[in-house]
Design a protein around this motif. Structure first.
Motif, PDB file in Angstrom:
ATOM      1  N   HIS A  52      57.731  41.068  58.992  1.00  0.00           N
ATOM      2  CA  HIS A  52      58.416  40.072  59.825  1.00  0.00           C
ATOM      3  C   HIS A  52      58.028  38.656  59.413  1.00  0.00           C
ATOM      4  CE1 HIS A  52      60.475  42.314  63.136  1.00  0.00           C
ATOM      5  NE2 HIS A  52      59.761  43.286  62.594  1.00  0.00           N
ATOM      6  N   ALA A  53      56.764  38.441  59.082  1.00  0.00           N
ATOM      7  CA  ALA A  53      56.300  37.105  58.705  1.00  0.00           C
ATOM      8  C   ALA A  53      56.923  36.653  57.390  1.00  0.00           C
ATOM      9  CB  ALA A  53      54.779  37.090  58.604  1.00  0.00           C
ATOM     10  N   VAL A  54      57.058  37.558  56.442  1.00  0.00           N
ATOM     11  CA  VAL A  54      57.688  37.198  55.161  1.00  0.00           C
ATOM     12  C   VAL A  54      59.120  36.739  55.406  1.00  0.00           C
ATOM     13  CG1 VAL A  54      58.494  38.077  52.933  1.00  0.00           C
ATOM     14  CG2 VAL A  54      56.199  38.680  53.762  1.00  0.00           C
ATOM     15  N   VAL A  55      59.852  37.495  56.211  1.00  0.00           N
ATOM     16  CA  VAL A  55      61.242  37.128  56.512  1.00  0.00           C
ATOM     17  C   VAL A  55      61.285  35.802  57.267  1.00  0.00           C
ATOM     18  CG1 VAL A  55      63.327  37.790  57.783  1.00  0.00           C
ATOM     19  CG2 VAL A  55      62.091  39.492  56.426  1.00  0.00           C
ATOM     20  N   ARG A  56      60.388  35.615  58.227  1.00  0.00           N
ATOM     21  CA  ARG A  56      60.370  34.360  58.984  1.00  0.00           C
ATOM     22  C   ARG A  56      60.017  33.176  58.085  1.00  0.00           C
ATOM     23  NH1 ARG A  56      57.684  33.598  64.860  1.00  0.00           N
ATOM     24  NH2 ARG A  56      59.053  35.367  65.236  1.00  0.00           N
ATOM     25  N   ALA A  57      59.226  33.398  57.058  1.00  0.00           N
ATOM     26  CA  ALA A  57      58.882  32.333  56.110  1.00  0.00           C
ATOM     27  C   ALA A  57      60.068  31.999  55.201  1.00  0.00           C
ATOM     28  CB  ALA A  57      57.671  32.738  55.271  1.00  0.00           C
ATOM     29  N   GLY A  58      61.105  32.834  55.232  1.00  0.00           N
ATOM     30  CA  GLY A  58      62.300  32.587  54.430  1.00  0.00           C
ATOM     31  C   GLY A  58      62.292  33.305  53.099  1.00  0.00           C
ATOM     32  N   ALA A  59      61.212  34.013  52.785  1.00  0.00           N
ATOM     33  CA  ALA A  59      61.103  34.730  51.515  1.00  0.00           C
ATOM     34  C   ALA A  59      61.687  36.135  51.653  1.00  0.00           C
ATOM     35  CB  ALA A  59      59.636  34.813  51.085  1.00  0.00           C
ATOM     36  N   ALA A  60      61.769  36.838  50.537  1.00  0.00           N
ATOM     37  CA  ALA A  60      62.198  38.232  50.528  1.00  0.00           C
ATOM     38  C   ALA A  60      60.965  39.101  50.365  1.00  0.00           C
ATOM     39  CB  ALA A  60      63.155  38.489  49.374  1.00  0.00           C
ATOM     40  N   TYR A  61      60.872  40.162  51.166  1.00  0.00           N
ATOM     41  CA  TYR A  61      59.737  41.065  50.998  1.00  0.00           C
ATOM     42  C   TYR A  61      60.097  42.173  50.022  1.00  0.00           C
ATOM     43  CZ  TYR A  61      61.824  44.283  54.472  1.00  0.00           C
ATOM     44  OH  TYR A  61      62.641  45.122  55.161  1.00  0.00           O
ATOM     45  N   VAL A  62      59.075  42.631  49.312  1.00  0.00           N
ATOM     46  CA  VAL A  62      59.207  43.723  48.359  1.00  0.00           C
ATOM     47  C   VAL A  62      58.190  44.790  48.780  1.00  0.00           C
ATOM     48  CG1 VAL A  62      59.141  44.422  45.934  1.00  0.00           C
ATOM     49  CG2 VAL A  62      59.785  42.063  46.542  1.00  0.00           C
ATOM     50  N   PRO A  63      58.629  45.829  49.501  1.00  0.00           N
ATOM     51  CA  PRO A  63      57.673  46.841  49.956  1.00  0.00           C
ATOM     52  C   PRO A  63      57.290  47.786  48.816  1.00  0.00           C
ATOM     53  CG  PRO A  63      59.889  47.443  50.630  1.00  0.00           C
ATOM     54  CD  PRO A  63      59.991  46.099  49.947  1.00  0.00           C
ATOM     55  N   LEU A  64      55.990  47.974  48.640  1.00  0.00           N
ATOM     56  CA  LEU A  64      55.489  48.930  47.658  1.00  0.00           C
ATOM     57  C   LEU A  64      54.595  49.935  48.377  1.00  0.00           C
ATOM     58  CD1 LEU A  64      54.522  46.695  44.587  1.00  0.00           C
ATOM     59  CD2 LEU A  64      56.699  47.805  45.091  1.00  0.00           C
ATOM     60  N   GLU A  65      54.797  51.186  48.093  1.00  0.00           N
ATOM     61  CA  GLU A  65      54.040  52.277  48.717  1.00  0.00           C
ATOM     62  C   GLU A  65      52.734  52.476  47.952  1.00  0.00           C
ATOM     63  OE1 GLU A  65      52.480  55.092  50.702  1.00  0.00           O
ATOM     64  OE2 GLU A  65      54.385  54.316  51.430  1.00  0.00           O
ATOM     65  N   PRO A  66      51.587  52.310  48.609  1.00  0.00           N
ATOM     66  CA  PRO A  66      50.307  52.417  47.902  1.00  0.00           C
ATOM     67  C   PRO A  66      50.038  53.769  47.250  1.00  0.00           C
ATOM     68  CG  PRO A  66      49.970  51.600  50.138  1.00  0.00           C
ATOM     69  CD  PRO A  66      51.415  51.977  50.012  1.00  0.00           C
ATOM     70  N   SER A  67      50.694  54.831  47.691  1.00  0.00           N
ATOM     71  CA  SER A  67      50.430  56.162  47.139  1.00  0.00           C
ATOM     72  C   SER A  67      51.189  56.444  45.842  1.00  0.00           C
ATOM     73  CB  SER A  67      50.767  57.238  48.175  1.00  0.00           C
ATOM     74  OG  SER A  67      52.159  57.231  48.433  1.00  0.00           O
ATOM     75  N   LEU A  68      52.035  55.508  45.392  1.00  0.00           N
ATOM     76  CA  LEU A  68      52.774  55.721  44.145  1.00  0.00           C
ATOM     77  C   LEU A  68      51.828  55.688  42.953  1.00  0.00           C
ATOM     78  CD1 LEU A  68      55.951  53.535  44.792  1.00  0.00           C
ATOM     79  CD2 LEU A  68      55.809  56.024  44.746  1.00  0.00           C
ATOM     80  N   PRO A  69      52.223  56.300  41.833  1.00  0.00           N
ATOM     81  CA  PRO A  69      51.390  56.253  40.632  1.00  0.00           C
ATOM     82  C   PRO A  69      51.152  54.807  40.163  1.00  0.00           C
ATOM     83  CG  PRO A  69      53.124  57.903  40.401  1.00  0.00           C
ATOM     84  CD  PRO A  69      53.424  57.122  41.665  1.00  0.00           C
ATOM     85  N   ALA A  70      49.965  54.569  39.610  1.00  0.00           N
ATOM     86  CA  ALA A  70      49.553  53.218  39.203  1.00  0.00           C
ATOM     87  C   ALA A  70      50.535  52.585  38.219  1.00  0.00           C
ATOM     88  CB  ALA A  70      48.148  53.261  38.610  1.00  0.00           C
ATOM     89  N   ALA A  71      51.032  53.341  37.252  1.00  0.00           N
ATOM     90  CA  ALA A  71      51.952  52.777  36.257  1.00  0.00           C
ATOM     91  C   ALA A  71      53.257  52.333  36.912  1.00  0.00           C
ATOM     92  CB  ALA A  71      52.225  53.798  35.155  1.00  0.00           C
ATOM     93  N   ARG A  72      53.742  53.116  37.870  1.00  0.00           N
ATOM     94  CA  ARG A  72      54.982  52.758  38.572  1.00  0.00           C
ATOM     95  C   ARG A  72      54.777  51.488  39.396  1.00  0.00           C
ATOM     96  NH1 ARG A  72      59.656  55.508  39.600  1.00  0.00           N
ATOM     97  NH2 ARG A  72      60.751  55.028  41.523  1.00  0.00           N
ATOM     98  N   LEU A  73      53.643  51.413  40.113  1.00  0.00           N
ATOM     99  CA  LEU A  73      53.338  50.209  40.893  1.00  0.00           C
ATOM    100  C   LEU A  73      53.221  48.991  39.986  1.00  0.00           C
ATOM    101  CD1 LEU A  73      50.739  51.548  43.478  1.00  0.00           C
ATOM    102  CD2 LEU A  73      53.010  50.631  43.987  1.00  0.00           C
ATOM    103  N   ALA A  74      52.556  49.147  38.861  1.00  0.00           N
ATOM    104  CA  ALA A  74      52.387  48.029  37.928  1.00  0.00           C
ATOM    105  C   ALA A  74      53.733  47.530  37.426  1.00  0.00           C
ATOM    106  CB  ALA A  74      51.492  48.446  36.760  1.00  0.00           C
ATOM    107  N   HIS A  75      54.638  48.445  37.103  1.00  0.00           N
ATOM    108  CA  HIS A  75      55.976  48.047  36.638  1.00  0.00           C
ATOM    109  C   HIS A  75      56.727  47.289  37.731  1.00  0.00           C
ATOM    110  CE1 HIS A  75      59.974  48.112  34.889  1.00  0.00           C
ATOM    111  NE2 HIS A  75      60.398  48.585  36.061  1.00  0.00           N
TER     112      HIS A  75
END
Length: 161
Positions: A52-75
């Motif tokens: 909610h704070a990201v949206v209120r700041a006017g930016a776009a949020y990019v949700p990343l799931e912490p359980s994803l593989p490290a290489a996928r998160l890095a990409h």
């Protein structure tokens, strides 16, 4: 209550105070229209406040799931090119190899003792990105799909009909 997370309960005023305080801090740090903020955290009250704070700041949020593989998160992190990165404990572990400074959000769901003094963030325009969600893509390589504020409003209006 507006938000319940285990024993933690926030009413609407407390939730709004938490979101407003973080949104102002994000805005002061450069988050706003045309910028992206990665949020890598498990489901929690802190995650709700951060999104909610990201949206209120006017930016776009990019949700990343912490359980994803490290290489996928890095990409996805590299591709998103975020202005800021917000993490909880799980997100910090998942992104620990990344050299970017990340803000910890573990305590943002606590109403602030004092508010950050700053001009309120600008309201986003309808065509500004609200969030970027990564899909697997037809090639198996994650690809960001942008949804605008107008797109979200259109979807909600359609659902109400």
């Amino acid at each position: 209550p507006a938000l319940v997370d285990g024993a933690r309960r926030l009413d609407y005023a407390a939730l709004d105070a938490c979101v407003a305080a973080l949104a102002r801090r994000l805005h002061v740090a450069g988050a706003g229209p045309g910028t992206r903020v990665v949020v890598c955290a498990e489901r929690s009250a802190a995650l709700v406040v951060a999104l909610h704070a990201v949206v209120r700041a006017g930016a776009a949020y990019v949700p990343l799931e912490p359980s994803l593989p490290a290489a996928r998160l890095a990409h996805m992190l590299a591709d998103a090119a975020p202005r800021l990165v917000l993490v909880d404990a799980a997100g910090a572990r998942a992104l620990e190899g990344d050299a970017r400074a990340a803000w910890r959000i573990d305590d943002v769901a606590q109403p602030p003792a004092t508010d950050v003094v700053a001009a309120p963030p600008p309201a986003p325009a309808p065509d500004d990105a609200a969030y970027v969600i990564y899909t697997s893509g037809s090639t198996g390589t994650p690809k960001g799909a942008i949804n605008t504020h107008a797109g979200i409003c259109n979807r909600l209006l359609w659902m109400q009909e």
